[in-house]
Enzyme design. Structure first.
Site, PDB file in Angstrom:
ATOM      1  CG  ASP A 140      -1.794   1.214   1.313  1.00  0.00           C
ATOM      2  OD1 ASP A 140      -2.188   1.734   0.252  1.00  0.00           O
ATOM      3  OD2 ASP A 140      -2.087   1.654   2.439  1.00  0.00           O
TER       4      ASP A 140
ATOM      5  CD  GLU B 200      -5.043   0.680  -2.207  1.00  0.00           C
ATOM      6  OE1 GLU B 200      -5.720  -0.242  -1.737  1.00  0.00           O
ATOM      7  OE2 GLU B 200      -4.832   1.761  -1.636  1.00  0.00           O
TER       8      GLU B 200
ATOM      9  CG  ASP C 179      -1.105   3.196   6.156  1.00  0.00           C
ATOM     10  OD1 ASP C 179      -1.327   3.899   5.157  1.00  0.00           O
ATOM     11  OD2 ASP C 179      -1.259   3.601   7.324  1.00  0.00           O
TER      12      ASP C 179
END
Length: 190
Positions: A18, A78, A151
């Site tokens: 992420d 992501e 996260d």
């Protein structure tokens, strides 16, 4: 006639990332057939570094270290969320690019997923909150206590999303990684 022993499904390790410029989440899943378990997850704290360039250097070093330690078979990232602040988007894109470069430097295939696709894959709702994603991952991955910074769970969500979608990507012939790019685009590299 002797019975053949059942072959174990091939194990693979997925590194989910992420991207972030202040906090970058990472999560590693060990997948064997349809079962999966967490190897490790956490965050890379970047706020303490004074310049964006130094943050990028630390991202490369830490992601490379994680790759060298766990030797993942694939990396799932992501994709940056398109916000209104262009400077933030540029910095986030650079952070993602450096993480991608770390994987590509080790010839590890990479795949990107939109935040909506990750949320949809994990919770069934593409508009789920970070908290909802974390709670669903807590159930699916048997996480005893959620981390303070989500996260890390977001990164696990990216890895799990990749596991859920990997068969479909391969059946469409989509591959990732520098070698694959060169093979699929010989006219673009001179």
């Amino acid at each position: 006639m002797a019975k053949l022993a059942k072959l174990k499904p091939k194990e693979k390790i997925i590194l989910g990332i992420d991207p972030g410029t202040n906090v970058m989440g990472y999560g590693l899943l060990l997948v064997e057939g349809n079962s999966y378990k967490i190897l490790q997850y956490g965050v890379i704290h970047l706020k303490k570094y004074g310049t964006h360039e130094l943050k990028l250097k630390k991202i490369f070093e830490r992601i490379t270290g994680i790759i060298d330690e766990f030797n993942p078979d694939t990396v799932a990232l992501e994709a940056p969320f398109f916000g209104q602040n262009v400077q933030s988007m540029l910095k986030l894109g650079r952070a993602q690019g450096v993480a991608m470069a770390a994987a590509l430097a080790r010839d590890i295939p990479i795949t990107e997923y939109s935040p909506k696709k990750v949320k949809q894959s994990v919770t069934g709702n593409g508009n789920a909150s970070k908290e909802q994603v974390a709670q669903m991952l807590q159930t699916l991955l048997k996480i005893e206590e959620l981390p303070k910074l989500l996260d890390a769970t977001d990164a696990l969500g990216v890895a799990l999303c990749h596991h859920f979608h990997e068969g479909r990507l391969q059946s469409r012939g989509r591959t990732a990684g520098w070698k694959s790019f060169l093979e699929e685009n010989p006219d673009r590299v001179k």
